[in-house]
Design a protein around this motif. Structure first.
Motif, mmCIF file in Angstrom:
data_model
loop_
_atom_site.group_PDB
_atom_site.id
_atom_site.type_symbol
_atom_site.label_atom_id
_atom_site.label_comp_id
_atom_site.label_asym_id
_atom_site.label_seq_id
_atom_site.Cartn_x
_atom_site.Cartn_y
_atom_site.Cartn_z
ATOM 1 N N SER A 235 1.154 -0.969 -0.003
ATOM 2 C CA SER A 235 0.099 -0.445 -0.028
ATOM 3 C C SER A 235 1.078 1.442 -0.074
ATOM 4 N N ILE A 236 1.853 1.154 0.368
ATOM 5 C CA ILE A 236 2.943 2.636 0.762
ATOM 6 C C ILE A 236 3.504 2.311 -0.457
ATOM 7 N N LEU A 237 4.037 1.640 -1.464
ATOM 8 C CA LEU A 237 4.713 1.412 -2.874
ATOM 9 C C LEU A 237 3.838 1.949 -3.773
ATOM 10 N N GLN A 238 2.366 1.583 -3.567
ATOM 11 C CA GLN A 238 1.327 1.600 -4.721
ATOM 12 C C GLN A 238 0.702 3.211 -4.382
ATOM 13 N N ASN A 239 -0.137 3.221 -3.291
ATOM 14 C CA ASN A 239 -1.055 4.172 -2.900
ATOM 15 C C ASN A 239 0.049 5.547 -1.613
ATOM 16 N N GLY A 240 1.010 5.277 -1.521
ATOM 17 C CA GLY A 240 1.987 6.164 -0.652
ATOM 18 C C GLY A 240 1.396 6.112 0.586
ATOM 19 N N PHE A 241 0.595 5.476 1.427
ATOM 20 C CA PHE A 241 0.300 5.306 2.921
ATOM 21 C C PHE A 241 -0.694 4.167 3.192
ATOM 22 N N THR A 242 -0.496 3.641 4.511
ATOM 23 C CA THR A 242 -1.038 2.752 5.469
ATOM 24 C C THR A 242 -1.325 3.093 6.197
ATOM 25 N N VAL A 243 -2.385 2.670 6.965
ATOM 26 C CA VAL A 243 -3.211 2.425 8.280
ATOM 27 C C VAL A 243 -2.951 1.165 8.993
ATOM 28 N N ILE A 244 -2.254 0.820 10.480
ATOM 29 C CA ILE A 244 -2.164 0.157 10.886
ATOM 30 C C ILE A 244 -2.976 0.255 12.608
ATOM 31 N N GLU A 245 -4.092 -0.583 12.806
ATOM 32 C CA GLU A 245 -4.221 0.233 13.920
ATOM 33 C C GLU A 245 -3.619 -0.939 15.005
ATOM 34 N N ASN A 246 -3.936 -0.189 16.352
ATOM 35 C CA ASN A 246 -3.713 -1.203 17.797
ATOM 36 C C ASN A 246 -2.318 -1.012 18.154
ATOM 37 N N ILE A 247 -1.053 -0.201 17.814
ATOM 38 C CA ILE A 247 0.305 0.392 18.090
ATOM 39 C C ILE A 247 0.453 0.095 19.858
ATOM 40 N N TYR A 248 -0.376 0.495 19.495
ATOM 41 C CA TYR A 248 -0.288 1.712 21.189
ATOM 42 C C TYR A 248 -1.806 1.576 22.247
ATOM 43 N N THR A 249 -1.856 1.089 23.565
ATOM 44 C CA THR A 249 -2.488 0.433 24.313
ATOM 45 C C THR A 249 -3.052 1.849 25.064
ATOM 46 N N GLN A 250 -4.334 2.047 25.122
ATOM 47 C CA GLN A 250 -5.502 2.822 25.905
ATOM 48 C C GLN A 250 -4.144 3.630 26.788
ATOM 49 N N GLU A 251 -3.674 2.050 27.675
ATOM 50 C CA GLU A 251 -2.742 2.441 28.911
ATOM 51 C C GLU A 251 -1.284 3.937 28.546
ATOM 52 N N GLU A 252 -0.748 3.236 27.280
ATOM 53 C CA GLU A 252 0.518 3.943 26.530
ATOM 54 C C GLU A 252 -0.407 5.751 26.611
ATOM 55 N N ILE A 253 -1.271 5.303 25.921
ATOM 56 C CA ILE A 253 -2.150 6.577 24.812
ATOM 57 C C ILE A 253 -2.193 7.316 26.381
ATOM 58 N N THR A 254 -2.460 7.948 27.232
ATOM 59 C CA THR A 254 -2.481 8.462 28.721
ATOM 60 C C THR A 254 -1.904 8.439 28.348
ATOM 61 N N GLU A 255 -0.556 7.904 29.306
ATOM 62 C CA GLU A 255 0.932 7.925 30.272
ATOM 63 C C GLU A 255 1.418 9.300 28.781
ATOM 64 N N ALA B 240 8.736 11.037 26.162
ATOM 65 C CA ALA B 240 7.732 10.445 25.191
ATOM 66 C C ALA B 240 8.185 9.145 24.214
ATOM 67 N N LYS B 241 9.667 9.816 24.651
ATOM 68 C CA LYS B 241 10.377 8.246 23.390
ATOM 69 C C LYS B 241 10.141 6.882 23.436
ATOM 70 N N THR B 242 10.609 6.463 25.768
ATOM 71 C CA THR B 242 10.555 5.286 25.529
ATOM 72 C C THR B 242 8.969 5.037 25.369
ATOM 73 N N ILE B 243 7.480 5.107 25.637
ATOM 74 C CA ILE B 243 6.253 5.017 25.173
ATOM 75 C C ILE B 243 6.164 4.833 23.306
ATOM 76 N N ILE B 244 6.229 6.126 22.267
ATOM 77 C CA ILE B 244 6.001 6.240 21.823
ATOM 78 C C ILE B 244 7.547 4.883 20.473
#
Length: 237
Positions: free
Chosen positions: A10-30, A64-68
């Motif tokens: 998708s990145i090669l052909q369309n220039g983008f992609t979306v990937i879900e669930n890389i971070y938990t709600q706990e990580e977002i909160t932190e 933020a680096k460690t969480i990201i």
């Protein structure tokens, strides 16, 4: 683990992609707590009724680096691009609930560097918020990929990116020569904790917020290219 073959294509052909669930709600909160505790008095912070932004995000909010860069994100980067890429720009955007701020279609054509130098192929120098920016040769732009980390559910009603699929494959284009009315447009909805990966030459835009929902995004650009002698990526470590 996510199937990376589909995303790579998708990145090669369309220039983008979306990937879900890389971070938990706990990580977002932190992450949210760390950002909220950052010192907003520095020049790299911009605050208005429509937008709050932190440029040079990793310099200003280093904790933020460690969480990201959790194991999932590092695995995605290695699978899609390899292990020789490094951060060259980082920005945090917060589009508030009642934001009227919008961005028209454009390509990301500048890079951030440490100083201004007269170099062949480097043009359109600017200096804002203690940071130099310049348009480099197209091969440098084509080396970059961007990861947009979403801390909120984002769709077309609160500023999700609109893109023109495959528009990254035509190099640098003049806006005046492009009739967007006849182009196929796609809204890139991303749930909280998900990421959008895109090439900077992809035409993209975003609308005003209409649903009174916040949109917070951490925008990180990566490259594996060294710049000519005399200048450095402003955020490369």
């Amino acid at each position: 683990m996510h199937s990376m073959t589909r995303h790579k294509e998708s990145i090669l052909q369309n220039g983008f992609t979306v990937i879900e669930n890389i971070y938990t709600q706990e990580e977002i909160t932190e992450l949210s707590k760390i950002i909220d505790n950052a010192n907003p008095s520095n020049d790299t912070f911009r605050k208005s009724t429509d937008l709050f932004a932190i440029r040079q995000f990793f310099k200003e909010v280093a904790d933020a680096k460690t969480i990201i860069f959790n194991d999932l994100l590092k695995s995605v980067i290695n699978s899609l691009f390899g292990d020789d890429y490094f951060v060259v720009k980082s920005i945090y955007f917060d589009k508030p609930e009642k934001s009227n701020w919008f961005v028209s279609y454009h390509q990301d054509l500048t890079i951030s560097v440490n100083k201004k130098v007269d170099l062949q192929g480097y043009s359109g120098w600017t200096h804002k918020q203690n940071q130099f920016a310049v348009q480099p040769p197209v091969n440098i732009l084509e080396s970059i990929f961007t990861i947009r980390i979403h801390l909120d559910d984002t769709d077309g009603h609160n500023g999700a990116l609109k893109i023109i699929p495959s528009s990254h494959s035509n190099g640098v284009q003049r806006i005046d020569d492009t009739d967007f009315a006849i182009k196929e447009e796609q809204i890139c909805s991303v749930p909280a904790g998900g990421i959008m990966i895109m090439r900077p030459l992809l035409f993209h835009a975003s609308n005003r917020t209409t649903n009174n929902k916040r949109r917070r995004v951490i925008h990180i650009e990566f490259s594996n290219q060294c710049l000519p002698e005399g200048i450095l990526w402003s955020e490369a470590s």
